[in-house]
Design a protein around this motif. Structure first.
Motif, PDB file in Angstrom:
ATOM      1  N   CYS A 109       0.827  -1.214   0.000  1.00 38.93           N
ATOM      2  CA  CYS A 109       0.000   0.000   0.000  1.00 38.93           C
ATOM      3  C   CYS A 109       0.861   1.263   0.000  1.00 38.93           C
ATOM      4  O   CYS A 109       0.372   2.352   0.289  1.00 38.93           O
ATOM      5  CB  CYS A 109      -0.931  -0.006   1.218  1.00 38.93           C
ATOM      6  N   SER A 110       2.137   1.133  -0.323  1.00 41.61           N
ATOM      7  CA  SER A 110       3.034   2.288  -0.278  1.00 41.61           C
ATOM      8  C   SER A 110       3.489   2.686  -1.680  1.00 41.61           C
ATOM      9  O   SER A 110       3.332   1.931  -2.647  1.00 41.61           O
ATOM     10  CB  SER A 110       4.266   1.958   0.575  1.00 41.61           C
ATOM     11  N   THR A 111       4.073   3.855  -1.760  1.00 39.63           N
ATOM     12  CA  THR A 111       4.630   4.316  -3.038  1.00 39.63           C
ATOM     13  C   THR A 111       5.883   3.545  -3.406  1.00 39.63           C
ATOM     14  O   THR A 111       6.283   3.549  -4.570  1.00 39.63           O
ATOM     15  CB  THR A 111       4.960   5.818  -2.980  1.00 39.63           C
ATOM     16  N   HIS A 112       6.514   2.873  -2.424  1.00 44.70           N
ATOM     17  CA  HIS A 112       7.685   2.046  -2.728  1.00 44.70           C
ATOM     18  C   HIS A 112       7.299   0.853  -3.599  1.00 44.70           C
ATOM     19  O   HIS A 112       8.145   0.281  -4.282  1.00 44.70           O
ATOM     20  CB  HIS A 112       8.362   1.545  -1.445  1.00 44.70           C
ATOM     21  N   PHE A 113       6.023   0.456  -3.571  1.00 47.09           N
ATOM     22  CA  PHE A 113       5.552  -0.611  -4.449  1.00 47.09           C
ATOM     23  C   PHE A 113       4.871  -0.040  -5.686  1.00 47.09           C
ATOM     24  O   PHE A 113       5.200  -0.416  -6.811  1.00 47.09           O
ATOM     25  CB  PHE A 113       4.576  -1.539  -3.712  1.00 47.09           C
ATOM     26  N   TRP A 114       3.908   0.852  -5.513  1.00 44.30           N
ATOM     27  CA  TRP A 114       3.093   1.327  -6.641  1.00 44.30           C
ATOM     28  C   TRP A 114       3.859   2.213  -7.615  1.00 44.30           C
ATOM     29  O   TRP A 114       3.556   2.230  -8.805  1.00 44.30           O
ATOM     30  CB  TRP A 114       1.836   2.044  -6.132  1.00 44.30           C
ATOM     31  N   GLY A 115       4.870   2.944  -7.145  1.00 41.43           N
ATOM     32  CA  GLY A 115       5.680   3.760  -8.061  1.00 41.43           C
ATOM     33  C   GLY A 115       6.400   2.893  -9.089  1.00 41.43           C
ATOM     34  O   GLY A 115       6.212   3.062 -10.300  1.00 41.43           O
ATOM     35  N   PRO A 116       7.216   1.932  -8.636  1.00 36.90           N
ATOM     36  CA  PRO A 116       7.885   1.057  -9.603  1.00 36.90           C
ATOM     37  C   PRO A 116       6.914   0.195 -10.411  1.00 36.90           C
ATOM     38  O   PRO A 116       7.111  -0.032 -11.588  1.00 36.90           O
ATOM     39  CB  PRO A 116       8.772   0.158  -8.731  1.00 36.90           C
ATOM     40  N   PHE A 117       5.847  -0.256  -9.756  1.00 37.85           N
ATOM     41  CA  PHE A 117       4.876  -1.101 -10.448  1.00 37.85           C
ATOM     42  C   PHE A 117       4.283  -0.366 -11.647  1.00 37.85           C
ATOM     43  O   PHE A 117       4.213  -0.906 -12.751  1.00 37.85           O
ATOM     44  CB  PHE A 117       3.769  -1.528  -9.469  1.00 37.85           C
ATOM     45  N   SER A 118       3.882   0.878 -11.438  1.00 38.84           N
ATOM     46  CA  SER A 118       3.304   1.650 -12.544  1.00 38.84           C
ATOM     47  C   SER A 118       4.378   2.075 -13.544  1.00 38.84           C
ATOM     48  O   SER A 118       4.097   2.268 -14.716  1.00 38.84           O
ATOM     49  CB  SER A 118       2.557   2.873 -12.010  1.00 38.84           C
ATOM     50  N   ASN A 119       5.608   2.195 -13.083  1.00 38.58           N
ATOM     51  CA  ASN A 119       6.715   2.602 -13.950  1.00 38.58           C
ATOM     52  C   ASN A 119       7.182   1.465 -14.863  1.00 38.58           C
ATOM     53  O   ASN A 119       7.884   1.715 -15.833  1.00 38.58           O
ATOM     54  CB  ASN A 119       7.877   3.083 -13.073  1.00 38.58           C
ATOM     55  N   PHE A 120       6.797   0.228 -14.583  1.00 40.77           N
ATOM     56  CA  PHE A 120       7.225  -0.908 -15.392  1.00 40.77           C
ATOM     57  C   PHE A 120       6.673  -0.850 -16.812  1.00 40.77           C
ATOM     58  O   PHE A 120       7.119  -1.598 -17.677  1.00 40.77           O
ATOM     59  CB  PHE A 120       6.851  -2.242 -14.741  1.00 40.77           C
ATOM     60  N   GLY A 121       5.734   0.034 -17.085  1.00 39.67           N
ATOM     61  CA  GLY A 121       5.232   0.193 -18.452  1.00 39.67           C
ATOM     62  C   GLY A 121       6.328   0.645 -19.411  1.00 39.67           C
ATOM     63  O   GLY A 121       6.341   0.262 -20.582  1.00 39.67           O
ATOM     64  N   ILE A 122       7.260   1.460 -18.918  1.00 45.65           N
ATOM     65  CA  ILE A 122       8.343   1.968 -19.781  1.00 45.65           C
ATOM     66  C   ILE A 122       9.268   0.838 -20.234  1.00 45.65           C
ATOM     67  O   ILE A 122       9.494   0.677 -21.438  1.00 45.65           O
ATOM     68  CB  ILE A 122       9.119   3.102 -19.074  1.00 45.65           C
ATOM     69  N   PRO A 123       9.807   0.004 -19.333  1.00 41.03           N
ATOM     70  CA  PRO A 123      10.671  -1.073 -19.833  1.00 41.03           C
ATOM     71  C   PRO A 123       9.923  -2.126 -20.648  1.00 41.03           C
ATOM     72  O   PRO A 123      10.476  -2.688 -21.592  1.00 41.03           O
ATOM     73  CB  PRO A 123      11.289  -1.680 -18.584  1.00 41.03           C
ATOM     74  N   ILE A 124       8.671  -2.375 -20.313  1.00 45.11           N
ATOM     75  CA  ILE A 124       7.891  -3.331 -21.105  1.00 45.11           C
ATOM     76  C   ILE A 124       7.738  -2.813 -22.532  1.00 45.11           C
ATOM     77  O   ILE A 124       7.926  -3.554 -23.498  1.00 45.11           O
ATOM     78  CB  ILE A 124       6.528  -3.611 -20.444  1.00 45.11           C
ATOM     79  N   ALA A 125       7.416  -1.527 -22.681  1.00 45.68           N
ATOM     80  CA  ALA A 125       7.294  -0.937 -24.016  1.00 45.68           C
ATOM     81  C   ALA A 125       8.630  -0.969 -24.749  1.00 45.68           C
ATOM     82  O   ALA A 125       8.678  -1.252 -25.958  1.00 45.68           O
ATOM     83  CB  ALA A 125       6.786   0.502 -23.908  1.00 45.68           C
ATOM     84  N   ALA A 126       9.717  -0.706 -24.039  1.00 43.05           N
ATOM     85  CA  ALA A 126      11.045  -0.725 -24.670  1.00 43.05           C
ATOM     86  C   ALA A 126      11.400  -2.130 -25.146  1.00 43.05           C
ATOM     87  O   ALA A 126      11.959  -2.299 -26.233  1.00 43.05           O
ATOM     88  CB  ALA A 126      12.100  -0.213 -23.690  1.00 43.05           C
ATOM     89  N   ILE A 127      11.063  -3.139 -24.358  1.00 42.63           N
ATOM     90  CA  ILE A 127      11.341  -4.520 -24.763  1.00 42.63           C
ATOM     91  C   ILE A 127      10.513  -4.889 -25.991  1.00 42.63           C
ATOM     92  O   ILE A 127      11.012  -5.508 -26.924  1.00 42.63           O
ATOM     93  CB  ILE A 127      11.091  -5.490 -23.590  1.00 42.63           C
ATOM     94  N   LEU A 128       9.255  -4.491 -26.010  1.00 43.07           N
ATOM     95  CA  LEU A 128       8.412  -4.773 -27.177  1.00 43.07           C
ATOM     96  C   LEU A 128       8.900  -4.024 -28.413  1.00 43.07           C
ATOM     97  O   LEU A 128       8.777  -4.520 -29.530  1.00 43.07           O
ATOM     98  CB  LEU A 128       6.954  -4.406 -26.869  1.00 43.07           C
ATOM     99  N   ASP A 129       9.458  -2.838 -28.220  1.00 40.17           N
ATOM    100  CA  ASP A 129       9.968  -2.050 -29.346  1.00 40.17           C
ATOM    101  C   ASP A 129      11.206  -2.673 -29.993  1.00 40.17           C
ATOM    102  O   ASP A 129      11.539  -2.339 -31.125  1.00 40.17           O
ATOM    103  CB  ASP A 129      10.301  -0.620 -28.909  1.00 40.17           C
ATOM    104  N   THR A 130      11.879  -3.579 -29.290  1.00 39.37           N
ATOM    105  CA  THR A 130      13.058  -4.203 -29.890  1.00 39.37           C
ATOM    106  C   THR A 130      12.687  -5.098 -31.058  1.00 39.37           C
ATOM    107  O   THR A 130      13.559  -5.487 -31.833  1.00 39.37           O
ATOM    108  CB  THR A 130      13.857  -5.031 -28.858  1.00 39.37           C
ATOM    109  N   GLN A 131      11.400  -5.417 -31.212  1.00 38.52           N
ATOM    110  CA  GLN A 131      10.952  -6.250 -32.325  1.00 38.52           C
ATOM    111  C   GLN A 131      10.534  -5.417 -33.539  1.00 38.52           C
ATOM    112  O   GLN A 131      10.240  -5.974 -34.583  1.00 38.52           O
ATOM    113  CB  GLN A 131       9.776  -7.126 -31.878  1.00 38.52           C
ATOM    114  N   LYS A 132      10.494  -4.107 -33.377  1.00 34.64           N
ATOM    115  CA  LYS A 132      10.046  -3.240 -34.470  1.00 34.64           C
ATOM    116  C   LYS A 132      11.206  -2.829 -35.368  1.00 34.64           C
ATOM    117  O   LYS A 132      12.367  -3.016 -35.029  1.00 34.64           O
ATOM    118  CB  LYS A 132       9.355  -1.997 -33.899  1.00 34.64           C
TER     119      LYS A 132
END
Length: 156
Positions: free
Chosen positions: A22-45
């Motif tokens: 229930c802290s920002t120490h979890f939800w901050g990184p959790f919501s921030n994981f969209g950036i590396p996921i998008a970057a990994i998917l972009d390696t196929q483009k």
């Protein structure tokens, strides 16, 4: 109502695992994981789509916040993992960008596309030629049949 909310908050904060989720120490990184996921998917483009400036900015951002995640108290290892993955993905994109635009990758890709286009044109040309030959044989056989009919009528 305020007392009920305070009681719920106190109960959440008394359990370490629930407090962490229930802290920002979890939800901050959790919501921030969209950036590396998008970057990994972009390696196929296609590497032509990669923005060198944006990739450089995201690489510096990831490196900076990897350091930040270990400098805060308590250390945020989930945030570190997020930015570590992002740094790796952005570095991969950076290498792809450099290879494509500065080390002959673009010319190689254009050559490959030209070869594929020539092969496709050759294949289509052979199909058209084969269809033309078949059509010609069909017309010839029809003409021979018609000629035979005319000869038979003339002979009578």
């Amino acid at each position: 109502m305020a007392a009920a909310i305070s009681a719920i908050n106190a109960r959440i904060r008394s359990q370490p695992t629930l407090s962490y989720f229930c802290s920002t120490h979890f939800w901050g990184p959790f919501s921030n994981f969209g950036i590396p996921i998008a970057a990994i998917l972009d390696t196929q483009k296609d590497p032509e789509l990669i923005s060198g400036r944006m990739t450089a900015a995201l690489t510096v951002y990831a490196a900076t916040f990897m350091r930040y995640s270990l400098a805060v108290t308590p250390k945020n290892y989930l945030l570190f993992a997020c930015h570590f993955i992002n740094f790796g993905a952005q570095s991969t994109q950076g290498v792809r960008f450099l290879k494509y635009w500065h080390y002959g990758g673009r010319e190689e890709a254009l050559k490959m596309k030209a070869q594929q286009g020539a092969q496709m044109a050759r294949t289509e040309g052979q199909k058209v030629l084969q269809q033309g030959e078949e059509k010609g044989k069909s017309i010839l056989s029809q003409g021979e049949a018609t000629l035979k009919d005319v000869k038979d009528k003339v002979m009578r």
